[in-house]
Design a protein around this motif. Structure first.
Motif, PDB file in Angstrom:
ATOM      1  N   ARG A  98       0.844  -1.192   0.000  1.00  0.00           N
ATOM      2  CA  ARG A  98       0.000   0.000   0.000  1.00  0.00           C
ATOM      3  C   ARG A  98       0.883   1.248   0.000  1.00  0.00           C
ATOM      4  O   ARG A  98       2.081   1.186   0.255  1.00  0.00           O
ATOM      5  N   SER A  99       0.262   2.380  -0.274  1.00  0.00           N
ATOM      6  CA  SER A  99       1.044   3.598  -0.394  1.00  0.00           C
ATOM      7  C   SER A  99       1.576   4.040   0.972  1.00  0.00           C
ATOM      8  O   SER A  99       1.102   3.609   2.017  1.00  0.00           O
ATOM      9  N   VAL A 100       2.570   4.889   0.902  1.00  0.00           N
ATOM     10  CA  VAL A 100       3.145   5.445   2.121  1.00  0.00           C
ATOM     11  C   VAL A 100       2.051   6.136   2.932  1.00  0.00           C
ATOM     12  O   VAL A 100       1.933   5.955   4.143  1.00  0.00           O
ATOM     13  N   THR A 101       1.222   6.911   2.238  1.00  0.00           N
ATOM     14  CA  THR A 101       0.145   7.621   2.927  1.00  0.00           C
ATOM     15  C   THR A 101      -0.756   6.658   3.689  1.00  0.00           C
ATOM     16  O   THR A 101      -1.029   6.843   4.870  1.00  0.00           O
ATOM     17  N   GLU A 102      -1.207   5.631   2.984  1.00  0.00           N
ATOM     18  CA  GLU A 102      -2.114   4.682   3.633  1.00  0.00           C
ATOM     19  C   GLU A 102      -1.483   4.082   4.873  1.00  0.00           C
ATOM     20  O   GLU A 102      -2.140   3.881   5.893  1.00  0.00           O
ATOM     21  N   ASN A 103      -0.170   3.788   4.778  1.00  0.00           N
ATOM     22  CA  ASN A 103       0.505   3.197   5.925  1.00  0.00           C
ATOM     23  C   ASN A 103       0.559   4.155   7.108  1.00  0.00           C
ATOM     24  O   ASN A 103       0.512   3.731   8.256  1.00  0.00           O
ATOM     25  N   ILE A 104       0.675   5.433   6.796  1.00  0.00           N
ATOM     26  CA  ILE A 104       0.787   6.392   7.895  1.00  0.00           C
ATOM     27  C   ILE A 104      -0.572   6.679   8.521  1.00  0.00           C
ATOM     28  O   ILE A 104      -0.714   6.711   9.740  1.00  0.00           O
ATOM     29  N   VAL A 105      -1.598   6.847   7.685  1.00  0.00           N
ATOM     30  CA  VAL A 105      -2.895   7.258   8.239  1.00  0.00           C
ATOM     31  C   VAL A 105      -3.802   6.073   8.583  1.00  0.00           C
ATOM     32  O   VAL A 105      -4.883   6.269   9.117  1.00  0.00           O
TER      33      VAL A 105
END
Lengths: 331, 507
Positions: free
Chosen positions: B94-101
């Motif tokens: 998954r994208s970096v964003t998805e992993n963070i949020v």
């Protein structure tokens, strides 16, 4: 046959795996329930013909279930068994109806048995190589032939139903020996050989060690790659043989239908028989017992006029019960 | 200053075996606190008692002054304790964003994820750490260090007050480590505490404020990093007096060495990766060669290279019989090597197989007989070793998992002794076994050597190496750095050699 099989099963497993008692009794209990139910309800159950029909049918499931048990023992799974059955089942009539076989019946017949099995063996080697050499997950690796194997079979036959009259070939599907269909004896023989290999040879030890703890096995010098490839190859050859028997029984070959959903029957039979999907155990006679149970469920429902669709649900129920018994064993 | 975390007199046992006996840990807000200790000292158990993986048997734990007991890792996370594990628990596809949020996605009016806001937030999060990457890309495309930083960013976004890092640098290269360190300093500047677990002592001096040292399930020292040095930390970890360590020095290094038998193994400048960069050693018949070093110094990696488990990047290996580097364990076994691995459960026993089958697993190629296994000879061999090694069991046919650790270890020793090897590699052969079994196992090893066998012995117990080894190869950070003769070797001399830093001569 099944009685004799279970006696051996009983002795061996009882000594080697006392913990397997419950799950084994699960399979036996299911068999007992089915037999009693049929004796009471199904008309003409205690007929030689009934036994012959069931043995004839169970042989094809049992062969594949034994192969599946070997693959499951390594911690893997083989989804391609049904497609491999279709492939070998489609090849055989093409070979023995060819001009070559008409001209030279004996080598033609030999080729009709051997070439499909060689093809099946190659499929198994491919599956095994993907799993053992490339580290592809078994469910994905065997999905390749699950999808393409039947397609190849249909291409070979142009999608046609092949019918034939060839008594020599049909022998393995229709002949009887001492009142029992010959394929029943064949399965018993093959199961006995494989059981012996598992129990008494280094290869069998290696198989169980690989499934029991692959890293430890590798560290002890076990040829892990070879063992896995051989398990898949054996499973495919047994599936191929099963495909030949199906074709011989019917004197017809329909690539679209041979071995359809066999992977599920075989996995179910192996699990009912006490195989553990994480590997490390190879209850060969258990697989036979599982195949008998699955076949009897089919037969019971069919003989009592229950629709095929219901039979599927009943099979699922058996798998649930078998898995439940395994979980109890763990806990 | 108010403590952020305070753990006192924490106790924890597993199946009656104490892992923590009297462990304490105090972390103040905004400090980088190191936790160090040898293998088995109890570091990870202590952390797991804090993060809710384990439930402590006794002791007090408080968070920001309030009594604290996490029921689950999730619970600990909600309380502001984030753990960055060695194996990251992120989703690489998954994208970096998805992993963070993940789990706290910004929503728009329709209740759907507000992607522009999410990307913006993820980007801001990372730029705080001085990282500028495309947050829309899959996480798996970025190197390990970035992934680690994303894990940290995620932790911080969940309002973590304490970030626990377990061996964060073990898979990073030098440049990536620098980036990680700058992030750690950023966290500190924002008042977030970091608990830093590492085997690399040099790192601690670069970024840590204080260090808690554990040994045998107890907290033995808490130091200001500025007021201690590497030698002091090693002394704490090993429970030795630092003066004793430095006084004994390296004087024994050039002592005489007795000729034993012919050379059967030699390694020349062997490298297999970051953990093993340059190892050279020889082993001769009839001697025990010890591999000394701290955790992570490359001892196990040396053994793995010799046994054909890791392929060589540099250097050469000569095996018994003259062959070159083995390509697989089977090669190594055929050349006359046996390897009792450190992790008995993962790399030793096949738990559901019988003692007999486990014992003869490596011997099977030689037990083949008429297509099967020569079961009579197998039983003879198994009975012989059960008697000779004093293995206590009900039956050779019972599953090996039912045996005690010491008896399992004896079975594994027997597995290799039965193959009549020229060289036995023993990685922590007496770890996790009781004192009685330990003496017996050491006697078995001695007997094997007396019969002309050779042993390469890895042990974190200096006593075992000092008593057992005829020579000791000292390893540091993946390199074999010196060799000590076994005769007259004292534990403190060994420790001094292990702790010896060429460019930082201890006072």
């Amino acid at each position: 046959m099944s009685d004799e099989g279970m006696t051996v099963e009983n002795r061996v497993r009882g000594k080697r795996e006392p913990m397997a008692m419950i799950s084994r009794h699960g399979g036996l209990a299911a068999l007992a329930v089915l037999l009693i139910f049929n004796l009471l309800v199904t008309p003409n159950f205690l007929q030689a013909q009934t036994l012959a029909v069931n043995v004839s049918q169970v042989a094809t499931i049992a062969l594949v279930a034994v192969g599946m048990t070997l693959v499951i023992a390594t911690g893997g799974i083989d989804l391609s068994v049904g497609a491999v059955m279709a492939l070998s089942g489609a090849m055989a009539p093409i070979i023995f109806t060819s001009e070559f076989a008409q001209a030279y019946p004996v080598p033609g017949l030999a080729a009709a048995f051997l070439l499909p099995l060689v093809a099946a063996f190659c499929c198994g080697m491919f599956n095994g190589a993907l799993v053992a050499l490339l580290g592809v997950q078994p469910i994905i690796a065997t999905l390749i032939f699950f999808i393409s194997g039947r397609g190849v079979a249909q291409v070979l036959t142009n999608g046609n139903l092949q019918t034939f009259t060839n008594p020599s070939f049909s022998y393995i599907g229709t002949a009887r020996l001492l009142g029992i269909p010959v394929q029943g004896w064949l399965v018993a023989l093959i199961a006995a050989v494989i059981w012996y290999v598992i129990r008494y040879t280094a290869s069998g030890r290696y198989l169980l060690a690989v499934g029991g703890n692959e890293r430890a096995a590798r560290m002890a010098g076990v040829p892990v790659t070879r063992v896995k490839i051989m398990a898949y190859a054996t499973c495919s050859v047994l599936s191929g043989l099963s495909g030949l028997i199906v074709v011989a029984i019917n004197s017809a070959s329909d690539a679209a239908r041979i071995g359809n959903l066999m992977e599920l029957d075989a996995i179910a039979a192996a699990v009912v028989g006490g195989a553990v999907l994480s590997g490390g155990r190879a209850p060969i006679w258990g697989a036979i017992l599982g195949a008998v149970v699955i076949q009897l469920v089919k037969y019971t429902l069919l003989a009592n006029g229950v629709a095929d669709e219901i039979a599927l649900i009943a099979k699922a129920g058996i798998i649930v019960a078998a898995v439940y018994a395994q979980q109890m064993r763990k806990g | 200053m108010q403590q952020l975390v305070s753990m006192r007199q924490v106790r924890k046992s597993f199946a009656g075996v104490p892992a923590l006996r009297d462990a304490s840990l105090e972390i103040v807000p905004g400090e980088v606190h190191a936790l160090i200790g040898q293998n088995g000292a109890g570091k990870s158990t202590l952390i797991k008692c804090l993060t809710g993986v384990h439930r402590r048997d006794g002791g007090q734990v408080s968070l920001s002054g309030r009594e604290f007991a996490a029921d689950s890792p999730r619970d600990a996370q909600d309380s502001g304790i984030a753990t960055i594990y060695q194996e990251l628990n992120l989703v690489p596809l998954r994208s970096v964003t998805e992993n963070i949020v993940m789990g706290a996605e910004p929503k728009n009016r329709l209740g759907l994820i507000d992607w522009p806001a999410a990307h913006r937030r993820a980007g801001e999060m990372l730029s705080r750490f001085g990282i500028d990457i495309d947050v829309r890309q899959r996480l798996g495309r970025y190197p390990a260090a970035i992934q680690q930083l994303v894990a940290i960013a995620r932790a911080v976004s969940l309002d973590a007050r304490l970030v626990i890092m377990d061996e964060p640098t073990s898979s990073l290269d030098d440049r990536e480590i620098e980036t990680l360190f700058s992030v750690v300093r950023n966290l500190r500047a924002e008042g977030i505490s970091v608990l830093y677990v590492s085997h690399f002592l040099d790192e601690l001096f670069q970024i840590c404020d204080r260090v808690t040292v554990m040994r045998d399930g107890c907290t033995v020292a808490v130091r200001e990093i500025a007021r201690t040095d590497k030698l002091g930390l090693i002394a704490d970890m090993l429970g030795r007096d630092r003066n004793e360590i430095s006084a004994s020095g390296m004087t024994a290094l050039d002592g005489p060495r007795g000729e034993v038998g012919a050379e059967i193994l030699s390694l020349g400048h062997v490298a297999t990766g970051r953990s093993l960069r340059d190892a050279s050693l020889t082993v001769r018949q009839g001697e025990i060669v010890g591999l000394g070093g701290l955790l992570g110094s490359g001892r196990t990696e040396t053994a793995r290279a010799i046994f054909g488990l890791d392929s060589l990047k540099h250097g050469e290996i000569t095996l018994p019989g003259g062959g070159g580097a083995p390509r697989s364990p089977a090669d190594a076994i055929a050349a006359g090597i046996g390897f009792v691995a450190e992790d008995r459960k993962a790399e030793g026993i096949v738990p559901d197989m019988s003692v007999r089958e486990n014992l003869t697993l490596a011997l099977l190629p030689r037990l083949r007989h008429a297509g099967g296994i020569d079961t009579r000879r197998e039983r003879e061999i198994v009975d012989h070793f059960i008697r000779a090694l004093g293995i206590k069991l009900a039956s050779a046919d019972q599953p090996i998992r039912q045996l005690s650790g010491g008896n399992q270890q004896k079975v594994l020793l027997a597995r290799w002794l039965a193959t009549r090897p020229d060289l036995l590699i023993l990685d922590e052969p007496t770890r996790g076994v009781d004192v009685g079994a330990k003496r017996e196992i050491q006697a078995i090893i001695r007997d094997f050597v007396a019969d002309g066998g050779a042993v390469l012995l890895i042990s974190s117990e200096f006593e075992e190496i000092v008593e057992g080894a005829d020579r000791v190869i000292v390893m540091q950070e993946g390199r074999s750095v010196s060799e000590l003769p076994g005769e007259g070797l004292t534990e403190s001399a060994l420790i001094a050699a292990i702790a010896h830093v060429p460019d930082e001569v201890p006072a």
